[in-house]
Design a protein around this motif. Structure first.
Motif, mmCIF file in Angstrom:
data_model
loop_
_atom_site.group_PDB
_atom_site.id
_atom_site.type_symbol
_atom_site.label_atom_id
_atom_site.label_comp_id
_atom_site.label_asym_id
_atom_site.label_seq_id
_atom_site.Cartn_x
_atom_site.Cartn_y
_atom_site.Cartn_z
ATOM 1 N N VAL A 214 -0.002 -1.401 -3.765
ATOM 2 C CA VAL A 214 1.094 -0.734 -3.061
ATOM 3 C C VAL A 214 2.403 -1.350 -3.529
ATOM 4 O O VAL A 214 2.609 -2.563 -3.388
ATOM 5 C CB VAL A 214 0.948 -0.881 -1.535
ATOM 6 C CG1 VAL A 214 2.127 -0.211 -0.823
ATOM 7 C CG2 VAL A 214 -0.373 -0.283 -1.071
ATOM 8 N N ILE A 215 3.273 -0.531 -4.084
ATOM 9 C CA ILE A 215 4.587 -0.995 -4.557
ATOM 10 C C ILE A 215 5.628 -0.492 -3.566
ATOM 11 O O ILE A 215 5.895 0.712 -3.481
ATOM 12 C CB ILE A 215 4.890 -0.476 -5.973
ATOM 13 C CG1 ILE A 215 3.819 -0.976 -6.952
ATOM 14 C CG2 ILE A 215 6.280 -0.910 -6.426
ATOM 15 C CD1 ILE A 215 3.973 -0.428 -8.363
ATOM 16 N N GLU B 107 -4.769 0.917 -9.073
ATOM 17 C CA GLU B 107 -4.497 2.255 -8.545
ATOM 18 C C GLU B 107 -3.179 2.180 -7.774
ATOM 19 O O GLU B 107 -3.060 1.416 -6.818
ATOM 20 C CB GLU B 107 -5.652 2.667 -7.629
ATOM 21 C CG GLU B 107 -5.594 4.080 -7.137
ATOM 22 C CD GLU B 107 -6.834 4.389 -6.312
ATOM 23 O OE1 GLU B 107 -7.786 4.973 -6.861
ATOM 24 O OE2 GLU B 107 -6.861 4.017 -5.116
ATOM 25 N N ILE B 108 -2.195 2.965 -8.198
ATOM 26 C CA ILE B 108 -0.815 2.786 -7.716
ATOM 27 C C ILE B 108 -0.502 3.677 -6.520
ATOM 28 O O ILE B 108 -0.749 4.884 -6.541
ATOM 29 C CB ILE B 108 0.188 3.077 -8.851
ATOM 30 C CG1 ILE B 108 -0.125 2.232 -10.088
ATOM 31 C CG2 ILE B 108 1.616 2.833 -8.356
ATOM 32 C CD1 ILE B 108 -0.071 0.744 -9.863
ATOM 33 N N ILE B 109 0.078 3.064 -5.484
ATOM 34 C CA ILE B 109 0.699 3.783 -4.381
ATOM 35 C C ILE B 109 2.152 3.329 -4.337
ATOM 36 O O ILE B 109 2.427 2.137 -4.187
ATOM 37 C CB ILE B 109 0.012 3.496 -3.047
ATOM 38 C CG1 ILE B 109 -1.434 4.008 -3.069
ATOM 39 C CG2 ILE B 109 0.780 4.138 -1.883
ATOM 40 C CD1 ILE B 109 -2.202 3.691 -1.806
ATOM 41 N N ALA B 110 3.083 4.259 -4.516
ATOM 42 C CA ALA B 110 4.510 3.940 -4.551
ATOM 43 C C ALA B 110 5.167 4.363 -3.239
ATOM 44 O O ALA B 110 4.926 5.465 -2.744
ATOM 45 C CB ALA B 110 5.182 4.643 -5.726
ATOM 46 N N VAL B 111 5.998 3.468 -2.687
ATOM 47 C CA VAL B 111 6.628 3.708 -1.386
ATOM 48 C C VAL B 111 8.132 3.471 -1.493
ATOM 49 O O VAL B 111 8.571 2.437 -2.008
ATOM 50 C CB VAL B 111 6.041 2.757 -0.311
ATOM 51 C CG1 VAL B 111 6.693 3.021 1.047
ATOM 52 C CG2 VAL B 111 4.524 2.894 -0.217
ATOM 53 N N ILE C 42 6.537 -6.331 -2.685
ATOM 54 C CA ILE C 42 7.755 -5.861 -2.027
ATOM 55 C C ILE C 42 8.917 -6.091 -2.982
ATOM 56 O O ILE C 42 9.293 -7.241 -3.258
ATOM 57 C CB ILE C 42 7.972 -6.598 -0.691
ATOM 58 C CG1 ILE C 42 6.797 -6.338 0.246
ATOM 59 C CG2 ILE C 42 9.291 -6.151 -0.046
ATOM 60 C CD1 ILE C 42 6.818 -7.193 1.503
ATOM 61 N N VAL C 43 9.462 -5.007 -3.498
ATOM 62 C CA VAL C 43 10.541 -5.076 -4.502
ATOM 63 C C VAL C 43 11.593 -4.016 -4.181
ATOM 64 O O VAL C 43 11.974 -3.216 -5.028
ATOM 65 C CB VAL C 43 9.989 -4.887 -5.938
ATOM 66 C CG1 VAL C 43 9.222 -6.104 -6.408
ATOM 67 C CG2 VAL C 43 9.092 -3.646 -6.031
#
Length: 366
Positions: free
Chosen positions: A196-197, A217-221, A261-262
Motif C-alpha cells: 500500500v503506497i 501487488e500495488i495499491i495506491a492511495v 507513507i510518502v
C-alpha cells in the motif's frame, strides 16, 4: 502456472491426452530456470514454455512416446551442439525435465491440489525426488506439495516422503528460489505481497514502478484524482481516491501487507500513521527527516498511540545509500522492502534504533 493448471484440468475433462512437463533442475547456462512448465498434447501442440525452441522440440519428441507410459519420468538434456541445430542455442548447461502423462481424473487430483494452493496465495513448495540414491527411501519422480505451514497436502508417488525432505526444506515465507538438496528438487511458489503506497507524488509513483517489477501487488492511495490514476500507476491493482481519514479507516490490512507513507506533507503523514500504526501490517515505513519523524512520533504519543506500535515503524524510510534524486530514493525504499520481505528482518548493517526511543515521556523528563 495457474493458467496452465486450469488448461490441464480442462484437457482431462475433455478426455484429451496431455503430458505435463516441468523443469526441475538446471546446471550452468539454460534458457529457463526450475519451475518452468509446459503442456504437450498428442498432436504436438503445447501450452507454456520451457524456454528455447530446440529444447522444447526435443522434449516434445521424447514426451510424445510417453502417452501410454505407466509412470512419470525425469529426462536429462545437455545443451550442447546436439541441441543447437535449429536456432543456434548452445548454452552449455544441463536441464532435468519431469514428464508426467495425465490421462484420468485420478492423475489430475495432485494438480487440483496444486491449483488450490496457488489460488490461496499463501506460498507453497513442490518437492520432487530426482536422485533416489541420495534421497534414501524415495523413488525418482515422487512428488510432494507442501503448504506454508510445512504440511504435506498432496503427493504423487509414494505417500511417505524420504526423511531428507524435511532436512532440506526452507521456510516459504523467506522466499527461497528453487533449489536442490539431498537428491530432492524444491520448486517454490512465492506469495504475492501487497504494498500500500499512501501518497501518489513523484516518489510514490517511482516506488510503485520498481516494486511492481519485483513482485509486489500495488495499491495506491491519495486524496487527489490527478495524482492517483491509472496513467501514473499503470500496474496498480487498486487505486483509492479520497480523504486519508476516510479511506485509511476502511482499508483492509493483514499480516502480509506492506505499507509506505510518502504523502506530500507532515500533516498528512501524521494522519496516515495515526490510522495505520496499530494495524497488523507486516511492515510500515514513513519517509522524512529524523526531525520530522520525531515530531510526528511525539504528537502521536500525546494522542494515545502506543510507544510499541511506533517502535515497529521503519522511519526514516529506506536504506541509507546517499540518495539524492527521486529514482535513488525510490531505489533505497524498494531495497528495504525486498530485504524485509525476503529475510523477515533488516540486514544488520542497515539496522538502526527507532527514533521513538529518543523521545522522553513527561515522567521521564521530570
Amino acid at each position: 502456472m495457474r493458467e496452465l493448471l486450469l488448461e490441464l484440468e480442462q484437457a482431462v475433462q475433455q478426455q484429451k491426452p496431455v503430458c505435463y512437463t516441468c523443469l526441475v533442475e538446471t546446471r550452468g547456462s539454460t534458457p529457463q530456470k526450475p519451475g518452468a512448465a509446459m503442456l504437450i498434447y498428442r498432436d504436438g501442440s503445447q501450452a507454456g514454455t520451457l524456454g528455447g525452441g530446440c529444447v522444447e522440440a526435443e522434449v516434445k519428441r521424447r514426451a510424445l512416446r510417453m502417452f501410454e507410459a505407466d509412470a512419470p519420468e525425469i529426462m536429462t538434456f545437455q545443451l550442447d551442439s546436439d541441441y543447437g541445430w535449429d536456432d543456434g542455442l548452445i548454452c552449455g548447461g544441463r536441464m532435468k525435465v519431469l514428464v508426467d502423462p495425465i490421462r484420468s481424473e485420478a492423475d489430475l487430483e495432485y494438480y487440483k491440489s496444486m491449483l488450490q494452493l496457488l489460488d490461496g496465495d499463501q506460498g507453497c513448495t513442490e518437492a520432487v525426488v530426482i536422485n533416489p540414491e541420495t534421497a534414501a527411501g524415495g523413488s525418482e519422480t515422487d512428488r510432494y506439495l507442501i503448504d506454508a505451514e510445512s504440511n504435506i497436502v498432496a503427493w504423487r508417488g509414494q505417500p511417505e516422503p524420504p526423511s531428507q525432505l524435511w532436512d532440506g526444506l526452507k521456510p516459504i515465507k523467506n522466499r527461497p528460489r528453487p533449489y536442490v538438496n539431498g537428491g530432492i528438487a524444491y520448486l517454490t511458489f512465492l506469495q504475492t505481497c501487497q504494498l500500500v503506497i499512501v501518497g501518489c507524488g513523484h516518489i510514490g509513483q517511482k516506488v510503485a514502478a520498481l516494486a511492481s517489477d519485483v513482485g509486489f501487488e500495488i495499491i495506491a492511495v491519495d486524496d487527489r484524482q490527478e495524482y492517483c490514476n491509472s496513467e501514473r500507476f499503470p500496474d496498480a491493482k487498486q487505486l483509492i481516491v479520497g480523504s486519508f481519514d476516510t479511506v485509511l479507516s476502511d482499508l483492509t490490512v493483514n499480516k502480509d501487507t506492506f505499507i509506505i507513507i510518502v504523502t506530500r506533507g507532515h500533516n498528512h503523514d501524521e494522519e496516515a500513521l495515526g490510522h495505520l500504526a496499530q494495524t497488523e501490517a507486516r511492515y510500515i515505513g514513513m519517509i522524512g527527516s529524523k526531525r520530522k519523524v520525531k515530531l510526528i512520533f511525539e504528537d502521536l504519543l500525546r494522542t494515545g498511540t502506543p510507544r510499541a506500535a511506533l517502535a515497529d515503524v521503519h522511519a526514516p524510510l529506506g536504506f541509507d545509500i546517499g540518495s539524492q534524486t527521486v529514482p535513488e530514493i525510490a531505489l533505497s525504499i524498494v531495497a528495504e522492502l525486498v530485504a524485509y520481505r525476503n529475510l523477515d528482518t533488516i540486514p544488520a548493517s542497515y539496522q538502526r534504533p527507532s527514533l521513538v526511543e529518543e523521545i522522553k515521556t513527561p515522567d521521564q523528563v521530570g
